[in-house]
Design a protein around this motif. Structure first.
Motif, short mmCIF file in Angstrom:
data_model
loop_
_atom_site.label_atom_id
_atom_site.label_comp_id
_atom_site.label_asym_id
_atom_site.label_seq_id
_atom_site.Cartn_x
_atom_site.Cartn_y
_atom_site.Cartn_z
N PRO A 113 -4.84 -3.22 -2.54
CA PRO A 113 -5.36 -2.20 -1.62
C PRO A 113 -6.75 -1.66 -1.96
O PRO A 113 -7.44 -1.15 -1.10
CB PRO A 113 -4.32 -1.07 -1.75
N ALA A 114 -7.15 -1.74 -3.25
CA ALA A 114 -8.44 -1.15 -3.63
C ALA A 114 -9.00 -1.90 -4.83
O ALA A 114 -8.26 -2.43 -5.66
CB ALA A 114 -8.28 0.34 -3.96
N ALA A 130 0.82 -1.21 0.00
CA ALA A 130 0.00 0.00 0.00
C ALA A 130 0.85 1.26 0.00
O ALA A 130 0.42 2.31 -0.49
CB ALA A 130 -0.93 0.00 1.21
N TYR A 176 -2.52 5.49 -1.38
CA TYR A 176 -3.49 4.81 -0.51
C TYR A 176 -3.96 5.74 0.59
O TYR A 176 -5.16 5.82 0.89
CB TYR A 176 -2.83 3.56 0.07
N TYR A 232 -11.96 0.08 -0.30
CA TYR A 232 -10.73 -0.30 0.40
C TYR A 232 -11.03 -1.08 1.68
O TYR A 232 -10.11 -1.55 2.35
CB TYR A 232 -9.87 0.93 0.72
N TRP A 245 1.71 1.72 -3.71
CA TRP A 245 0.59 1.62 -4.65
C TRP A 245 0.11 3.00 -5.07
O TRP A 245 0.09 3.95 -4.27
CB TRP A 245 -0.54 0.84 -3.99
#
Length: 323
Positions: free
Chosen positions: A166-167, A31, A51, A152, A34
């Motif tokens: 992460p998403a 994260a 993030y 998330y 990212w």
């Protein structure tokens, strides 16, 4: 997901019981490094978000289902004797979670969405699939600006790796392929976009049909002469469920199922019926639902060449035993 594992657990599917469908393998992303890019000719102000920035944006929480378009595919073969290729799902390629994330509409407005934008192409960060590249699929701008979120959280916790950390996108009502996991890229186009995931695969697949399932194992064994409360759930990508009918004799007779309240019917509707079987042996349970658009599950559904959208009333076998 095993339907018997949903009995008594509440409205949402626990993360450890939520079905997993990947095209390749689950990537383990950091994260801290990212980024989510929003770019393309359909926006005036392209951007890249961390993030932490995503977590700081206005958020929305939704209860909605994610379901594979091929959920129930095996029933084309076992119930209708018309097998279709692909993963032979029973009815467990569905789950309902409480998702939290940023409305996609907010991100697109932040990027200066142009009036002539047509499609938003979401691309995942998992490994390329065969020779087709990374999984990517366009969403019409109208849907993207409606109820889609960049999630998330799943059931109050950060997304597990298998579910898109992460998403990921969460696209209510649409087939799971639209809810791209491990989201890394949103390209906004000013013309209709075609990828393998809306031409070669999942062509013309968007809104999910009406379906129902019992919270029972396939070929479950129930004792004779004992009152039972049979539980199940029904759902539709078109809207809430307004009626569920159940047959306990293979479709000869039907009666309405009972349910409590209307405040939790958006994602799926839990229901129940009481039954005290009087004869031992094999029995066939059936449930058919109707949604708010008037769509009702048929007894037979036309075969899809890729096994998508099996929405016929499922013939669920059980065995009643004495002693």
């Amino acid at each position: 997901m095993r339907w018997e594992a949903m009995a008594g657990v509440g409205y949402h599917t626990p993360n450890d019981r939520f079905f997993v469908r990947n095209h390749t393998s689950t990537p383990l992303l950091d994260a801290a490094t990212w980024r989510l890019r929003v770019h393309g000719p359909g926006v005036r102000c392209p951007g890249s978000y961390t993030y932490r920035q995503l977590l700081a944006m206005p958020a929305r929480t939704i209860d909605t289902a994610i379901e594979c378009a091929g959920n129930g595919r095996s029933l084309y073969d076992t119930q209708q004797h018309e097998p279709a290729p692909g993963a032979q799902w029973g009815l467990g390629a569905i789950g309902v979670a409480r998702w939290r994330g940023v409305p996609l509409a907010y991100l697109l407005r932040q990027a200066g969405l142009r009036a002539d934008a047509v499609d938003v192409v979401a691309r995942g960060l998992d490994a390329p699939f065969e020779d087709h590249g990374r999984v990517r699929r366009p969403l019409p701008v109208g849907k993207a600006m409606d109820d889609v979120i960049v999630a998330y959280e799943m059931n109050g916790a950060p997304l597990p790796p298998d579910h898109g950390f992460p998403a990921r996108l969460v696209v209510p009502g649409w087939a799971g392929i639209a809810s791209i996991k491990w989201l890394g890229d949103l390209e906004v186009a000013t013309e209709e976009i075609f990828t393998p995931w809306n031409t070669l695969f999942y062509r013309d697949i968007t809104t999910q049909p009406v379906k129902s399932a019992f919270e029972l194992a396939w070929d479950a064994v129930l004792p004779l002469g004992v009152p039972h409360v049979l539980h199940g759930r029904s759902w539709s990508g078109r809207g809430r469920i307004v009626r569920v009918e159940v047959s306990l004799d293979g479709g000869r007779t039907w009666r309405q199922a009972e349910h409590h309240g209307r405040h939790l019917v958006g994602a799926w509707l839990p229901w129940h019926v009481q039954w005290a079987p009087r004869t031992p042996g094999r029995h066939v349970l059936m449930a058919r639902a109707t949604d708010e658009t008037g769509a009702t599950q048929p007894l037979i559904t036309p075969r899809h060449p890729f096994g998508y959208h099996f929405d016929a009333v499922v013939q669920h076998p059980i065995h009643v035993v004495s002693g």
